[in-house]
Design a protein around this motif. Sequence first.
Motif, PDB file in Angstrom:
ATOM      1  N   ARG A  65     169.478  -1.468 -28.955  1.00 48.41           N
ATOM      2  CA  ARG A  65     170.523  -2.229 -28.262  1.00 48.41           C
ATOM      3  C   ARG A  65     170.709  -3.571 -28.954  1.00 48.41           C
ATOM      4  O   ARG A  65     169.741  -4.265 -29.245  1.00 48.41           O
ATOM      5  N   ILE A  66     171.943  -3.936 -29.181  1.00 48.54           N
ATOM      6  CA  ILE A  66     172.252  -5.199 -29.856  1.00 48.54           C
ATOM      7  C   ILE A  66     172.837  -6.182 -28.853  1.00 48.54           C
ATOM      8  O   ILE A  66     173.724  -5.832 -28.079  1.00 48.54           O
ATOM      9  N   PHE A  67     172.343  -7.403 -28.884  1.00 46.29           N
ATOM     10  CA  PHE A  67     172.850  -8.477 -28.041  1.00 46.29           C
ATOM     11  C   PHE A  67     174.202  -8.896 -28.613  1.00 46.29           C
ATOM     12  O   PHE A  67     174.295  -9.360 -29.741  1.00 46.29           O
ATOM     13  N   ALA A  68     175.251  -8.699 -27.831  1.00 44.17           N
ATOM     14  CA  ALA A  68     176.601  -8.953 -28.321  1.00 44.17           C
ATOM     15  C   ALA A  68     177.102 -10.331 -27.909  1.00 44.17           C
ATOM     16  O   ALA A  68     176.640 -10.916 -26.932  1.00 44.17           O
ATOM     17  N   CYS A  69     178.071 -10.823 -28.645  1.00 47.74           N
ATOM     18  CA  CYS A  69     178.731 -12.086 -28.319  1.00 47.74           C
ATOM     19  C   CYS A  69     179.600 -11.873 -27.082  1.00 47.74           C
ATOM     20  O   CYS A  69     180.480 -11.008 -27.077  1.00 47.74           O
ATOM     21  N   HIS A  70     179.361 -12.672 -26.045  1.00 45.27           N
ATOM     22  CA  HIS A  70     180.124 -12.516 -24.808  1.00 45.27           C
ATOM     23  C   HIS A  70     181.592 -12.876 -24.994  1.00 45.27           C
ATOM     24  O   HIS A  70     182.452 -12.343 -24.299  1.00 45.27           O
ATOM     25  N   GLN A  71     181.911 -13.754 -25.937  1.00 44.70           N
ATOM     26  CA  GLN A  71     183.309 -14.125 -26.145  1.00 44.70           C
ATOM     27  C   GLN A  71     184.113 -13.014 -26.809  1.00 44.70           C
ATOM     28  O   GLN A  71     185.334 -12.988 -26.700  1.00 44.70           O
ATOM     29  N   SER A  72     183.451 -12.096 -27.471  1.00 47.47           N
ATOM     30  CA  SER A  72     184.157 -11.001 -28.141  1.00 47.47           C
ATOM     31  C   SER A  72     184.679  -9.970 -27.154  1.00 47.47           C
ATOM     32  O   SER A  72     185.637  -9.269 -27.440  1.00 47.47           O
ATOM     33  N   GLY A  73     184.027  -9.844 -26.019  1.00 50.34           N
ATOM     34  CA  GLY A  73     184.468  -8.899 -25.003  1.00 50.34           C
ATOM     35  C   GLY A  73     184.066  -7.470 -25.304  1.00 50.34           C
ATOM     36  O   GLY A  73     183.512  -7.155 -26.354  1.00 50.34           O
ATOM     37  N   GLN A  75     186.105  -4.790 -25.556  1.00 45.67           N
ATOM     38  CA  GLN A  75     187.044  -3.983 -26.343  1.00 45.67           C
ATOM     39  C   GLN A  75     186.859  -4.176 -27.844  1.00 45.67           C
ATOM     40  O   GLN A  75     187.198  -3.299 -28.633  1.00 45.67           O
ATOM     41  N   LYS A  76     186.334  -5.347 -28.249  1.00 43.79           N
ATOM     42  CA  LYS A  76     186.078  -5.633 -29.665  1.00 43.79           C
ATOM     43  C   LYS A  76     184.682  -6.252 -29.794  1.00 43.79           C
ATOM     44  O   LYS A  76     184.536  -7.399 -30.218  1.00 43.79           O
ATOM     45  N   PRO A  77     183.650  -5.481 -29.428  1.00 38.08           N
ATOM     46  CA  PRO A  77     182.300  -6.067 -29.419  1.00 38.08           C
ATOM     47  C   PRO A  77     181.822  -6.459 -30.821  1.00 38.08           C
ATOM     48  O   PRO A  77     182.117  -5.772 -31.802  1.00 38.08           O
ATOM     49  N   THR A  78     181.134  -7.595 -30.882  1.00 37.10           N
ATOM     50  CA  THR A  78     180.525  -8.061 -32.117  1.00 37.10           C
ATOM     51  C   THR A  78     179.116  -8.538 -31.807  1.00 37.10           C
ATOM     52  O   THR A  78     178.848  -9.030 -30.707  1.00 37.10           O
ATOM     53  N   ALA A  79     178.219  -8.403 -32.748  1.00 40.56           N
ATOM     54  CA  ALA A  79     176.846  -8.880 -32.552  1.00 40.56           C
ATOM     55  C   ALA A  79     176.846 -10.406 -32.514  1.00 40.56           C
ATOM     56  O   ALA A  79     177.582 -11.062 -33.242  1.00 40.56           O
ATOM     57  N   CYS A  80     176.016 -10.959 -31.672  1.00 40.31           N
ATOM     58  CA  CYS A  80     175.895 -12.405 -31.479  1.00 40.31           C
ATOM     59  C   CYS A  80     175.159 -13.045 -32.658  1.00 40.31           C
ATOM     60  O   CYS A  80     174.113 -12.552 -33.093  1.00 40.31           O
ATOM     61  N   ALA A  81     175.696 -14.156 -33.164  1.00 40.20           N
ATOM     62  CA  ALA A  81     175.077 -14.862 -34.286  1.00 40.20           C
ATOM     63  C   ALA A  81     173.701 -15.409 -33.917  1.00 40.20           C
ATOM     64  O   ALA A  81     172.757 -15.316 -34.706  1.00 40.20           O
ATOM     65  N   GLY A  82     173.572 -15.986 -32.723  1.00 39.03           N
ATOM     66  CA  GLY A  82     172.270 -16.508 -32.292  1.00 39.03           C
ATOM     67  C   GLY A  82     171.218 -15.412 -32.255  1.00 39.03           C
ATOM     68  O   GLY A  82     170.085 -15.597 -32.702  1.00 39.03           O
ATOM     69  N   PHE A  83     171.598 -14.258 -31.748  1.00 38.03           N
ATOM     70  CA  PHE A  83     170.696 -13.108 -31.717  1.00 38.03           C
ATOM     71  C   PHE A  83     170.288 -12.698 -33.129  1.00 38.03           C
ATOM     72  O   PHE A  83     169.109 -12.469 -33.405  1.00 38.03           O
ATOM     73  N   LEU A  84     171.254 -12.622 -34.039  1.00 36.13           N
ATOM     74  CA  LEU A  84     170.936 -12.217 -35.406  1.00 36.13           C
ATOM     75  C   LEU A  84     169.989 -13.211 -36.073  1.00 36.13           C
ATOM     76  O   LEU A  84     169.134 -12.819 -36.870  1.00 36.13           O
ATOM     77  N   LEU A  85     170.085 -14.486 -35.718  1.00 34.63           N
ATOM     78  CA  LEU A  85     169.234 -15.511 -36.316  1.00 34.63           C
ATOM     79  C   LEU A  85     167.844 -15.592 -35.689  1.00 34.63           C
ATOM     80  O   LEU A  85     166.872 -15.863 -36.385  1.00 34.63           O
ATOM     81  N   HIS A  86     167.743 -15.348 -34.375  1.00 39.69           N
ATOM     82  CA  HIS A  86     166.463 -15.594 -33.704  1.00 39.69           C
ATOM     83  C   HIS A  86     165.977 -14.485 -32.780  1.00 39.69           C
ATOM     84  O   HIS A  86     164.969 -14.669 -32.100  1.00 39.69           O
ATOM     85  N   GLY A  87     166.644 -13.359 -32.730  1.00 41.68           N
ATOM     86  CA  GLY A  87     166.196 -12.325 -31.810  1.00 41.68           C
ATOM     87  C   GLY A  87     166.212 -10.921 -32.349  1.00 41.68           C
ATOM     88  O   GLY A  87     165.837  -9.985 -31.649  1.00 41.68           O
ATOM     89  N   ALA A  88     166.629 -10.736 -33.588  1.00 42.35           N
ATOM     90  CA  ALA A  88     166.882  -9.386 -34.083  1.00 42.35           C
ATOM     91  C   ALA A  88     165.905  -8.875 -35.133  1.00 42.35           C
ATOM     92  O   ALA A  88     166.062  -7.763 -35.625  1.00 42.35           O
ATOM     93  N   ASP A  89     164.904  -9.651 -35.477  1.00 40.77           N
ATOM     94  CA  ASP A  89     164.001  -9.229 -36.555  1.00 40.77           C
ATOM     95  C   ASP A  89     163.297  -7.906 -36.268  1.00 40.77           C
ATOM     96  O   ASP A  89     163.002  -7.147 -37.192  1.00 40.77           O
ATOM     97  N   ASN A  90     163.035  -7.611 -35.009  1.00 34.77           N
ATOM     98  CA  ASN A  90     162.335  -6.373 -34.650  1.00 34.77           C
ATOM     99  C   ASN A  90     163.272  -5.320 -34.066  1.00 34.77           C
ATOM    100  O   ASN A  90     162.831  -4.297 -33.586  1.00 34.77           O
TER     101      ASN A  90
END
Length: 139
Positions: A65-73, A75-90
């Motif tokens: 499961r990927i933490f998505a950017c809430h502003q993307s909504g 219909q056009k989900p995108t992965a959150c930058a903060g998550f990619l920087l500090h939450g996605a290593d594992n």
Amino acid sequence: MHKQPKITNTRSAGYNHQVVTVEGGSGKYRRRPCSDCPWRVDATGEFPAAAFRHSAATAFDMSDRIFACHQSGSQKPTACAGFLLHGADNNLSVRLKRMKGEILNDVSDGGLELHKSYRAMAIANGVSENDECLRLCRD
């Protein structure tokens, strides 16, 4: 070819907030944290603790499961930058996307102070450090 985004779960996270699970989408990702990104220290308190309880599984070891950017909504989900920087290593899904070149090393904090881990972000937003939802989070 990516499949159309499909909402597979919606959970209330308090008054005027919800956590939506979306499967599919373009596979895009944010390059910088958005204006009220929950990973931003200066955005602490923008979202209720329940939202962080619902999303904790994105920080579990080998999560798909990927933490998505809430502003993307949804219909056009995108992965959150903060998550990619500090939450996605594992995170298994993110690791595979990086291996395939679908997520590059082009994400920046933009000089903003971000929470150092999902656990730190959740606790700062009202989740008890002993909450069961954080037990499997990797730091």
